[in-house]
Structures are given as structure tokens and as C-alpha cells.
Write a protein that holds these residues in place. Structure first.
Motif, PDB file in Angstrom:
ATOM      1  N   MET A   1       0.832  -1.195   0.000  1.00  0.00           N
ATOM      2  CA  MET A   1       0.000   0.000   0.000  1.00  0.00           C
ATOM      3  C   MET A   1       0.871   1.251   0.000  1.00  0.00           C
ATOM      4  O   MET A   1       1.905   1.301   0.647  1.00  0.00           O
ATOM      5  N   GLU A   2       0.363   2.248  -0.710  1.00  0.00           N
ATOM      6  CA  GLU A   2       0.999   3.562  -0.679  1.00  0.00           C
ATOM      7  C   GLU A   2      -0.073   4.565  -0.327  1.00  0.00           C
ATOM      8  O   GLU A   2      -1.253   4.339  -0.578  1.00  0.00           O
ATOM      9  N   VAL A   3       0.339   5.677   0.234  1.00  0.00           N
ATOM     10  CA  VAL A   3      -0.639   6.708   0.546  1.00  0.00           C
ATOM     11  C   VAL A   3      -0.196   8.044  -0.048  1.00  0.00           C
ATOM     12  O   VAL A   3       0.962   8.425   0.033  1.00  0.00           O
ATOM     13  N   SER A   4      -1.168   8.704  -0.703  1.00  0.00           N
ATOM     14  CA  SER A   4      -0.939  10.059  -1.225  1.00  0.00           C
ATOM     15  C   SER A   4      -1.685  11.036  -0.327  1.00  0.00           C
ATOM     16  O   SER A   4      -2.824  10.760   0.056  1.00  0.00           O
ATOM     17  N   GLY A   5      -1.073  12.149  -0.031  1.00  0.00           N
ATOM     18  CA  GLY A   5      -1.750  13.153   0.792  1.00  0.00           C
ATOM     19  C   GLY A   5      -2.157  12.559   2.124  1.00  0.00           C
ATOM     20  O   GLY A   5      -1.360  11.874   2.787  1.00  0.00           O
ATOM     21  N   GLU A   6      -3.411  12.772   2.478  1.00  0.00           N
ATOM     22  CA  GLU A   6      -3.867  12.349   3.804  1.00  0.00           C
ATOM     23  C   GLU A   6      -4.368  10.904   3.831  1.00  0.00           C
ATOM     24  O   GLU A   6      -4.025  10.134   4.689  1.00  0.00           O
ATOM     25  N   LYS A   7      -5.206  10.550   2.851  1.00  0.00           N
ATOM     26  CA  LYS A   7      -5.798   9.221   2.936  1.00  0.00           C
ATOM     27  C   LYS A   7      -5.979   8.469   1.615  1.00  0.00           C
ATOM     28  O   LYS A   7      -6.470   7.360   1.586  1.00  0.00           O
ATOM     29  N   LEU A   8      -5.574   9.067   0.503  1.00  0.00           N
ATOM     30  CA  LEU A   8      -5.749   8.363  -0.779  1.00  0.00           C
ATOM     31  C   LEU A   8      -4.783   7.192  -0.893  1.00  0.00           C
ATOM     32  O   LEU A   8      -3.577   7.378  -0.980  1.00  0.00           O
ATOM     33  N   GLU A   9      -5.357   6.001  -0.902  1.00  0.00           N
ATOM     34  CA  GLU A   9      -4.522   4.806  -0.938  1.00  0.00           C
ATOM     35  C   GLU A   9      -4.395   4.254  -2.349  1.00  0.00           C
ATOM     36  O   GLU A   9      -5.309   4.379  -3.151  1.00  0.00           O
ATOM     37  N   ARG A  10      -3.252   3.644  -2.580  1.00  0.00           N
ATOM     38  CA  ARG A  10      -3.127   2.923  -3.842  1.00  0.00           C
ATOM     39  C   ARG A  10      -2.296   1.664  -3.630  1.00  0.00           C
ATOM     40  O   ARG A  10      -1.444   1.612  -2.746  1.00  0.00           O
ATOM     41  N   LYS A  11      -2.597   0.675  -4.469  1.00  0.00           N
ATOM     42  CA  LYS A  11      -1.900  -0.606  -4.369  1.00  0.00           C
ATOM     43  C   LYS A  11      -0.852  -0.702  -5.463  1.00  0.00           C
ATOM     44  O   LYS A  11      -1.190  -0.660  -6.651  1.00  0.00           O
ATOM     45  N   ARG A  12       0.367  -0.845  -5.042  1.00  0.00           N
ATOM     46  CA  ARG A  12       1.417  -1.005  -6.041  1.00  0.00           C
ATOM     47  C   ARG A  12       1.790  -2.482  -6.141  1.00  0.00           C
ATOM     48  O   ARG A  12       2.236  -3.081  -5.172  1.00  0.00           O
ATOM     49  N   TYR A  13       1.555  -3.038  -7.315  1.00  0.00           N
ATOM     50  CA  TYR A  13       1.762  -4.473  -7.516  1.00  0.00           C
ATOM     51  C   TYR A  13       3.165  -4.771  -8.031  1.00  0.00           C
ATOM     52  O   TYR A  13       3.693  -4.053  -8.881  1.00  0.00           O
ATOM     53  N   SER A  14       3.723  -5.857  -7.495  1.00  0.00           N
ATOM     54  CA  SER A  14       5.008  -6.372  -7.973  1.00  0.00           C
ATOM     55  C   SER A  14       4.825  -7.810  -8.415  1.00  0.00           C
ATOM     56  O   SER A  14       3.933  -8.510  -7.937  1.00  0.00           O
ATOM     57  N   ILE A  15       5.692  -8.250  -9.300  1.00  0.00           N
ATOM     58  CA  ILE A  15       5.609  -9.622  -9.785  1.00  0.00           C
ATOM     59  C   ILE A  15       6.401 -10.552  -8.850  1.00  0.00           C
ATOM     60  O   ILE A  15       7.401 -10.147  -8.272  1.00  0.00           O
ATOM     61  N   THR A  16       5.914 -11.761  -8.696  1.00  0.00           N
ATOM     62  CA  THR A  16       6.624 -12.767  -7.893  1.00  0.00           C
ATOM     63  C   THR A  16       7.459 -13.641  -8.824  1.00  0.00           C
ATOM     64  O   THR A  16       7.273 -13.602 -10.042  1.00  0.00           O
ATOM     65  N   PRO A  17       8.375 -14.443  -8.286  1.00  0.00           N
ATOM     66  CA  PRO A  17       9.122 -15.380  -9.140  1.00  0.00           C
ATOM     67  C   PRO A  17       8.184 -16.293  -9.930  1.00  0.00           C
ATOM     68  O   PRO A  17       8.416 -16.543 -11.120  1.00  0.00           O
ATOM     69  N   ALA A  18       7.117 -16.757  -9.292  1.00  0.00           N
ATOM     70  CA  ALA A  18       6.140 -17.595  -9.997  1.00  0.00           C
ATOM     71  C   ALA A  18       5.521 -16.832 -11.167  1.00  0.00           C
ATOM     72  O   ALA A  18       5.313 -17.383 -12.252  1.00  0.00           O
ATOM     73  N   GLY A  19       5.252 -15.552 -10.951  1.00  0.00           N
ATOM     74  CA  GLY A  19       4.705 -14.706 -12.001  1.00  0.00           C
ATOM     75  C   GLY A  19       5.677 -14.553 -13.165  1.00  0.00           C
ATOM     76  O   GLY A  19       5.283 -14.598 -14.339  1.00  0.00           O
ATOM     77  N   GLN A  20       6.951 -14.391 -12.817  1.00  0.00           N
ATOM     78  CA  GLN A  20       7.969 -14.258 -13.865  1.00  0.00           C
ATOM     79  C   GLN A  20       8.094 -15.540 -14.674  1.00  0.00           C
ATOM     80  O   GLN A  20       8.293 -15.501 -15.894  1.00  0.00           O
ATOM     81  N   HIS A  21       7.945 -16.645 -13.979  1.00  0.00           N
ATOM     82  CA  HIS A  21       7.954 -17.935 -14.657  1.00  0.00           C
ATOM     83  C   HIS A  21       6.845 -18.020 -15.696  1.00  0.00           C
ATOM     84  O   HIS A  21       7.054 -18.397 -16.834  1.00  0.00           O
ATOM     85  N   LEU A  22       5.656 -17.656 -15.243  1.00  0.00           N
ATOM     86  CA  LEU A  22       4.481 -17.716 -16.115  1.00  0.00           C
ATOM     87  C   LEU A  22       4.662 -16.811 -17.336  1.00  0.00           C
ATOM     88  O   LEU A  22       4.363 -17.196 -18.465  1.00  0.00           O
ATOM     89  N   LEU A  23       5.166 -15.630 -17.077  1.00  0.00           N
ATOM     90  CA  LEU A  23       5.408 -14.657 -18.149  1.00  0.00           C
ATOM     91  C   LEU A  23       6.408 -15.196 -19.168  1.00  0.00           C
ATOM     92  O   LEU A  23       6.175 -15.155 -20.377  1.00  0.00           O
ATOM     93  N   THR A  24       7.510 -15.713 -18.663  1.00  0.00           N
ATOM     94  CA  THR A  24       8.554 -16.269 -19.526  1.00  0.00           C
ATOM     95  C   THR A  24       8.018 -17.420 -20.365  1.00  0.00           C
ATOM     96  O   THR A  24       8.302 -17.517 -21.556  1.00  0.00           O
ATOM     97  N   ALA A  25       7.220 -18.265 -19.730  1.00  0.00           N
ATOM     98  CA  ALA A  25       6.636 -19.409 -20.438  1.00  0.00           C
ATOM     99  C   ALA A  25       5.725 -18.935 -21.567  1.00  0.00           C
ATOM    100  O   ALA A  25       5.746 -19.479 -22.675  1.00  0.00           O
ATOM    101  N   TRP A  26       4.949 -17.911 -21.291  1.00  0.00           N
ATOM    102  CA  TRP A  26       4.034 -17.370 -22.306  1.00  0.00           C
ATOM    103  C   TRP A  26       4.812 -16.834 -23.507  1.00  0.00           C
ATOM    104  O   TRP A  26       4.469 -17.118 -24.660  1.00  0.00           O
ATOM    105  N   ILE A  27       5.874 -16.081 -23.226  1.00  0.00           N
ATOM    106  CA  ILE A  27       6.673 -15.506 -24.317  1.00  0.00           C
ATOM    107  C   ILE A  27       7.339 -16.607 -25.143  1.00  0.00           C
ATOM    108  O   ILE A  27       7.379 -16.529 -26.374  1.00  0.00           O
ATOM    109  N   ALA A  28       7.825 -17.631 -24.452  1.00  0.00           N
ATOM    110  CA  ALA A  28       8.563 -18.708 -25.130  1.00  0.00           C
ATOM    111  C   ALA A  28       7.659 -19.573 -26.009  1.00  0.00           C
ATOM    112  O   ALA A  28       8.077 -20.072 -27.051  1.00  0.00           O
TER     113      ALA A  28
END
Lengths: 190, 190
Positions: B73-100
Motif C-alpha cells: 500500500m501507498e498513501v498520497s496526501g492524507e488518505k488516498l490509498e493505492r496498491k502497487r503491484y510487484s511480480i513474484t518469481p512464480a509470475g515471472q515464470h508464467l510470463l517467460t513461459a508465455w513468451i517462449a
DNA sequence: CCGGGCATGTAAAAGGTTACATGATTTA
DNA sequence: TAAATCATGTAACCTTTTACATGCCCGG
């Protein structure tokens, strides 16, 4: 990006369900069956739109209920029946209205405009110039936009660290160039 | 038409839901929010694929449930929240498999291959040649097929009584020619 | 007589758009 | 302070694909 501009009328603008117009257009050329319509999407028209029989048969039913189509039964051999659909005057009206209506260019890789063209047979059809020029304007703007993007993001040509991005932007530019050239060619021929 | 050929493996081949791979690919480049992802489809990538936020937010949720993504979670100003997503190793695997995985060219105006390219950044990436050559073969066949169609149906050029049909077939041919040239250009640059 | 093509439909699931809903922050 | 933009989500609807289902006809 490019602003959509032009509206097709102030009232409602139902639009969508493009498949129904394609079916109407194909049947307007000559009466045909659901099976034959399905096969049309394996030919030239399939380069720009496709549909499965499971979408076509229900659509034919709906169009008939709305009295844009009628059908007669035919029999092959002993008992194999087929429904040959013909367009009604109301259906022709709907088709003509669709073709005449300014085409809003979709972002999603579907090209409604090309389909409309397909149903214009006569080279001297007065609608052609307007339609082609409208598209030319849109694609000219889009091409300019994309060229700007390319020279802004890759001023020195292919960036080895962002090669994929460079490739697809180049592709987008040459794709739009092709569209632009094709429209100009078409206009010259009328 | 052209036969699809090539298979990606004998077991299952889930495929589809291409949006998930695009999201994974974008997040793999750098962690981002749903809102930022949504905006990506207004830029270059939008030339080849688009999606609304109403599709993106649920997909992010699903991908996180499957542990291909995580968020902070990140917060802007007083209360505006946002979710910053990151990829996991499993996600990178899936991505690589798709490209290949060999890309099956869809008939419906969507181009999955270009999206895969977008996620390859390095000009010297060893996957590039294979991928481009595979596409080149497909588009060479398709171009040949379309040229045959054109010369078969319109041996004398534009038929004034079937002008629309002629125009769109010409367009299909030059569109494929562009694709073919683009692929060859790309191959020359690697 | 059998396999591929002809012929027509329905059902379920997936993919995608539009509308609904809410609220915060920044900029003019 | 109002409008534009940031930010996230859900619900309803429409479109499209895949699978189910059935049966006839023709050529080899």
C-alpha cells in the motif's frame, strides 16, 4: 491521442452488434443460408471480421423476428432442409443507414469501416468519396501522432535496450502508413 | 486458408486470457498500480491491445490470489490509498513461459505476438530470431495466399462492379506486405 | 458403408464494455 | 471552489468462443 469527433446523431445512437449488419450485407448481395454465411468468414471477409455458426444462427433468428429478413425452406435429397434467408425492404433500410452513418474507429483492432466498403459494389457509388475522405482524415491524424511518438521515444532509431518497444512502434507507424496509402490509392481510383 | 501448424506441447495448453500476461509483463518492467496499468492501454500498447479498468482490477486480484503478484500500500496526501503491484518469481515464470510458447495467430484481428515482442527489451535476446522467423513463415504463407486470391478474383485490377471487394482485398494484401517487410526489417536489425 | 462435409441449432463459459458507485487530490 | 484527474472497485450487459447435440448427403 486522437479525439473521436463526429457524432452520428443526437438521439441515442444504439450502434454495436456489427455482426447483424454484416449478415444483412451478405444476404443483401444474394439470399443465402446460415451455413453459407458461416463460410463467408473463412474467405476474404474473414480477414476483417469473423463469427462462428453458433453466433450466426441465433442472429438470423433475431433479424427475422425483427422483420429484417425472411426465409424460405429448401430441401436437398430426401429430407435435408435448409433455410434460405432474404433481406426485406426494412432490412435494406437498416443496412443502408449503417453504411451511411459515420464510422467511429474502434481502438480494439476491429475495423468496421472496411466491412462497410465491402458492401459497396459500384465504383461510382456517391458515398465512396465521403467515406474514404473521412477515414483518410482520421488515419492522417493517427499517423502523424504515431510518427511523433516514434521520433520522440526513439530519436536515434532502434534502442538496443528497448528493442521490443521500438519494433512495435515502428510496426504501428508502417501499419498506419499502409492504411493511409491505401485510402489515397482508393480515392485516386474513383 | 492456411493451416495453423505447430503445437506448443502435447499436454493441455491452457492458453488464453492474454490480458493476464500483458499485466504480468507490464508489472515485470516495474511495479505499478491498477490505475497506471489502465493508462498503458492509452499509449503504444493500446495500438495492439486495450482493456478497461473494470477488467484490470479484478484481474489483478485474481493474479494475486494465484500468487503471481503481490502488492504494497501507498498513501498520497492524507488518505488516498493505492496498491502497487510487484511480480513474484512464480509470475515471472508464467510470463517467460508465455513468451517462449509458439504464438498461434488468431483470425480475429488481435495480435498476441506483438505483445510478446513488447516485453523483450534486449536487442540481443536469443528468443528474438526464433520468434520473428516463426512469424515470418506464417505471414509469408498468408501473403502468398492473399496475392493468389487477388490475382484470381481480380486479374485485371479494380473491377468497377465489385469495387468494395477489390478494395478490401487489396488492403489485405498490402497489410500483409507491411507485416512481412516489418518482420524482415526486424530480423536484419538483430 | 464410412468418412467428410452439409446443415442447424442450444448451452455454458469466457472475454469485454458500459454503467454504477464512491471518494481524494490537484490545478486553475 | 469547481473541474479535472487520481484511484479503486462492483454489477449488468453484451459479444464471442467452445462445447454439446443431432442428423442428412455424397463420394469413394
Amino acid at each position: 491521442m486522437i479525439s473521436p469527433k463526429r457524432q452520428g446523431g443526437s438521439f441515442k445512437m444504439a450502434q454495436k452488434n456489427i455482426l447483424q449488419f454484416i449478415i444483412l450485407g451478405l444476404i443483401n448481395d444474394h439470399p443465402q443460408t446460415g451455413y453459407e454465411l458461416t463460410k463467408s468468414f473463412d474467405n476474404d471477409i474473414g480477414e476483417f471480421w469473423s463469427a462462428k455458426h453458433s453466433q450466426i444462427y441465433p442472429q438470423l433468428k433475431t433479424l427475422e423476428e425483427k422483420q429484417y429478413l425472411t426465409h424460405t425452406m429448401e430441401v436437398s435429397g430426401e429430407k435435408l432442409e435448409r433455410k434460405r434467408y432474404s433481406i426485406t425492404p426494412a432490412g435494406q433500410h437498416l443496412l443502408t443507414a449503417w453504411i451511411a452513418e459515420p464510422t467511429i474507429n474502434q481502438t480494439n483492432g476491429k475495423d468496421e469501416f472496411v466491412l462497410k466498403l465491402y458492401f459497396i459494389h459500384d465504383q461510382t457509388d456517391p458515398r465512396l468519396t465521403t467515406m474514404l475522405e473521412e477515414q483518410l482524415q482520421y488515419h492522417t491524424e493517427k499517423l502523424t501522432h504515431l510518427k511523433n511518438q516514434l521520433s520522440k521515444k526513439f530519436p536515434d532509431g532502434g534502442d538496443p535496450a528497448n528493442f521490443g518497444h521500438y519494433l512495435i512502434l515502428s510496426h504501428a507507424v508502417s501499419r498506419e502508413t499502409e492504411y493511409y496509402d491505401w485510402l489515397n490509392d482508393a480515392l485516386k481510383q474513383i
